[in-house]
Design a protein around this motif. Structure first.
Motif, PDB file in Angstrom:
ATOM      1  N   PRO A 225      26.158  86.883  79.960  1.00 22.49           N
ATOM      2  CA  PRO A 225      27.926  86.910  80.192  1.00 22.49           C
ATOM      3  C   PRO A 225      28.158  85.882  80.997  1.00 22.49           C
ATOM      4  O   PRO A 225      29.479  86.415  81.015  1.00 22.49           O
ATOM      5  CB  PRO A 225      27.102  88.378  81.826  1.00 22.49           C
ATOM      6  N   ASN A 226      28.018  85.095  80.987  1.00 22.90           N
ATOM      7  CA  ASN A 226      28.790  83.879  81.653  1.00 22.90           C
ATOM      8  C   ASN A 226      29.301  83.481  80.849  1.00 22.90           C
ATOM      9  O   ASN A 226      30.092  82.099  80.957  1.00 22.90           O
ATOM     10  CB  ASN A 226      28.356  82.668  82.201  1.00 22.90           C
ATOM     11  N   GLU A 227      29.557  84.099  79.391  1.00 22.17           N
ATOM     12  CA  GLU A 227      30.181  82.752  78.145  1.00 22.17           C
ATOM     13  C   GLU A 227      30.711  84.102  77.953  1.00 22.17           C
ATOM     14  O   GLU A 227      30.801  83.974  76.276  1.00 22.17           O
ATOM     15  CB  GLU A 227      28.143  82.512  77.248  1.00 22.17           C
ATOM     16  N   TRP A 228      30.988  85.033  78.029  1.00 20.77           N
ATOM     17  CA  TRP A 228      31.788  86.677  77.246  1.00 20.77           C
ATOM     18  C   TRP A 228      32.797  85.703  77.233  1.00 20.77           C
ATOM     19  O   TRP A 228      33.055  85.105  78.589  1.00 20.77           O
ATOM     20  CB  TRP A 228      32.012  87.489  78.275  1.00 20.77           C
ATOM     21  N   GLU A 229      33.259  86.203  75.864  1.00 22.77           N
ATOM     22  CA  GLU A 229      34.648  85.738  75.344  1.00 22.77           C
ATOM     23  C   GLU A 229      35.828  87.307  74.819  1.00 22.77           C
ATOM     24  O   GLU A 229      34.752  87.468  73.873  1.00 22.77           O
ATOM     25  CB  GLU A 229      35.250  84.678  74.721  1.00 22.77           C
ATOM     26  N   TYR A 230      37.060  87.516  75.057  1.00 21.49           N
ATOM     27  CA  TYR A 230      38.024  88.362  73.987  1.00 21.49           C
ATOM     28  C   TYR A 230      38.832  87.695  73.209  1.00 21.49           C
ATOM     29  O   TYR A 230      39.166  86.055  74.092  1.00 21.49           O
ATOM     30  CB  TYR A 230      38.046  89.235  75.281  1.00 21.49           C
TER      31      TYR A 230
ATOM     32  N   ILE B  54      42.765  93.892  77.541  1.00 26.67           N
ATOM     33  CA  ILE B  54      42.641  93.081  78.374  1.00 26.67           C
ATOM     34  C   ILE B  54      41.732  93.563  79.870  1.00 26.67           C
ATOM     35  O   ILE B  54      40.205  92.922  80.072  1.00 26.67           O
ATOM     36  CB  ILE B  54      43.450  91.971  79.580  1.00 26.67           C
ATOM     37  N   ARG B  55      42.112  95.072  80.298  1.00 30.75           N
ATOM     38  CA  ARG B  55      41.573  95.352  81.421  1.00 30.75           C
ATOM     39  C   ARG B  55      40.599  96.106  80.930  1.00 30.75           C
ATOM     40  O   ARG B  55      39.167  95.909  81.828  1.00 30.75           O
ATOM     41  CB  ARG B  55      42.169  96.690  81.462  1.00 30.75           C
ATOM     42  N   ASP B  56      39.531  96.267  79.949  1.00 35.64           N
ATOM     43  CA  ASP B  56      38.602  96.834  79.398  1.00 35.64           C
ATOM     44  C   ASP B  56      37.249  96.276  79.713  1.00 35.64           C
ATOM     45  O   ASP B  56      36.230  95.846  79.952  1.00 35.64           O
ATOM     46  CB  ASP B  56      38.490  97.663  77.870  1.00 35.64           C
ATOM     47  N   PHE B  57      37.896  94.808  79.423  1.00 34.22           N
ATOM     48  CA  PHE B  57      36.849  93.409  79.042  1.00 34.22           C
ATOM     49  C   PHE B  57      36.869  92.860  80.648  1.00 34.22           C
ATOM     50  O   PHE B  57      35.728  92.560  80.581  1.00 34.22           O
ATOM     51  CB  PHE B  57      37.803  92.128  78.366  1.00 34.22           C
ATOM     52  N   ALA B  58      37.821  93.157  81.944  1.00 31.65           N
ATOM     53  CA  ALA B  58      36.990  92.999  82.463  1.00 31.65           C
ATOM     54  C   ALA B  58      36.360  93.501  83.206  1.00 31.65           C
ATOM     55  O   ALA B  58      35.627  93.063  84.046  1.00 31.65           O
ATOM     56  CB  ALA B  58      38.588  93.060  83.530  1.00 31.65           C
TER      57      ALA B  58
ATOM     58  N   ALA C  14      40.309  86.167  76.860  1.00 33.92           N
ATOM     59  CA  ALA C  14      39.604  86.172  77.859  1.00 33.92           C
ATOM     60  C   ALA C  14      38.948  85.041  77.758  1.00 33.92           C
ATOM     61  O   ALA C  14      38.168  85.547  77.408  1.00 33.92           O
ATOM     62  CB  ALA C  14      40.436  87.539  78.337  1.00 33.92           C
ATOM     63  N   ARG C  15      38.364  84.619  79.034  1.00 30.41           N
ATOM     64  CA  ARG C  15      37.649  84.527  79.399  1.00 30.41           C
ATOM     65  C   ARG C  15      36.211  84.578  80.153  1.00 30.41           C
ATOM     66  O   ARG C  15      36.952  84.239  81.507  1.00 30.41           O
ATOM     67  CB  ARG C  15      36.998  82.611  78.899  1.00 30.41           C
TER      68      ARG C  15
ATOM     69  N   ILE D 260      47.385  83.915  76.947  1.00 34.28           N
ATOM     70  CA  ILE D 260      48.815  84.589  76.533  1.00 34.28           C
ATOM     71  C   ILE D 260      49.437  83.414  75.791  1.00 34.28           C
ATOM     72  O   ILE D 260      49.927  82.909  76.088  1.00 34.28           O
ATOM     73  CB  ILE D 260      50.079  85.529  77.183  1.00 34.28           C
ATOM     74  N   GLN D 261      49.003  83.833  74.459  1.00 35.19           N
ATOM     75  CA  GLN D 261      50.018  82.815  73.410  1.00 35.19           C
ATOM     76  C   GLN D 261      51.222  83.326  72.549  1.00 35.19           C
ATOM     77  O   GLN D 261      50.645  84.364  72.039  1.00 35.19           O
ATOM     78  CB  GLN D 261      48.850  82.060  72.853  1.00 35.19           C
ATOM     79  N   ASP D 262      52.369  82.903  72.861  1.00 36.80           N
ATOM     80  CA  ASP D 262      53.119  83.788  71.662  1.00 36.80           C
ATOM     81  C   ASP D 262      53.809  82.124  70.661  1.00 36.80           C
ATOM     82  O   ASP D 262      53.240  81.066  71.005  1.00 36.80           O
ATOM     83  CB  ASP D 262      54.563  84.258  72.228  1.00 36.80           C
ATOM     84  N   TYR D 263      54.704  82.090  69.998  1.00 37.39           N
ATOM     85  CA  TYR D 263      55.315  81.581  68.889  1.00 37.39           C
ATOM     86  C   TYR D 263      56.581  81.051  69.107  1.00 37.39           C
ATOM     87  O   TYR D 263      57.512  80.546  67.942  1.00 37.39           O
ATOM     88  CB  TYR D 263      54.372  81.426  68.080  1.00 37.39           C
ATOM     89  N   GLY D 264      57.189  81.411  70.325  1.00 36.42           N
ATOM     90  CA  GLY D 264      58.169  81.010  70.210  1.00 36.42           C
ATOM     91  C   GLY D 264      59.387  79.659  70.413  1.00 36.42           C
ATOM     92  O   GLY D 264      58.647  78.662  70.287  1.00 36.42           O
ATOM     93  N   VAL D 265      60.076  80.240  71.318  1.00 39.38           N
ATOM     94  CA  VAL D 265      60.758  78.542  71.437  1.00 39.38           C
ATOM     95  C   VAL D 265      60.821  78.141  72.847  1.00 39.38           C
ATOM     96  O   VAL D 265      60.825  76.826  72.990  1.00 39.38           O
ATOM     97  CB  VAL D 265      62.238  78.814  71.345  1.00 39.38           C
ATOM     98  N   GLY D 266      59.668  79.083  73.848  1.00 39.89           N
ATOM     99  CA  GLY D 266      59.684  78.571  74.759  1.00 39.89           C
ATOM    100  C   GLY D 266      60.779  78.593  76.609  1.00 39.89           C
ATOM    101  O   GLY D 266      61.632  79.351  75.663  1.00 39.89           O
TER     102      GLY D 266
END
Length: 149
Positions: free
Chosen positions: A6-11, A29-33, A72-73, A83-89
């Motif tokens: 469980p310490n290595e669970w990732e989403y 994300i909530r369900d994973f948490a 998530a980890r 959360i990663q996006d690909y906009g201008v920042g």
């Protein structure tokens, strides 16, 4: 073959840049948490902060072909969400300074920082990392066997 540690669970999930996917990403994300064992207070914070970050990524980082990436980890005592996006920042200091007082919008970063233990921006604001530590009391039950003799 047993269960993973469980310490290595990732989403990790990819979503299109469309507002209709924001609630789906937030619930994921909530369900994973919840699966990671976080308490209700941490779950509420994660859902609020991740929801704001996801909405910001969809609205401001809109890139139709690339979408957004949600990861998530599990930590020993909490969770890290990215959360990663690909906009201008953006530049966080300029964004905070440019918000007019009593603006009806623009409180996403405040909601994130108020709900999480740590909020970090990287990649010119295109990636937000949210960290929460679970401080919920854990119930421990002890069963005592009757003494014999």
């Amino acid at each position: 073959m047993g269960c993973p540690d469980p310490n290595e669970w990732e989403y990790s999930r990819w979503y299109p840049c469309h507002s209709g996917f924001a609630p789906i990403a937030r619930r994921g994300i909530r369900d994973f948490a919840r699966l990671c064992g976080l308490g209700e207070r941490a779950l509420i914070g994660i859902e609020s902060a991740a929801g704001e970050a996801i909405n910001n990524a969809i609205e401001h980082g809109h890139h139709p072909e690339k979408g957004i990436q949600v990861r998530a980890r599990r930590l020993a005592n909490g969770l890290v969400v990215e959360i990663q996006d690909y906009g201008v920042g953006f530049k966080a200091k300029l964004r905070e300074a440019s918000r007019p007082a009593l603006a009806p919008r623009g409180y996403g970063i405040r909601i994130m920082t108020g709900s999480m233990d740590l909020v970090e921006f990287s990649d010119a604001g295109r990636c937000v990392r949210l960290t929460v530590y679970d401080r919920s009391p854990k119930s421990t039950s002890i069963t005592l066997a009757p003494r014999s003799g």
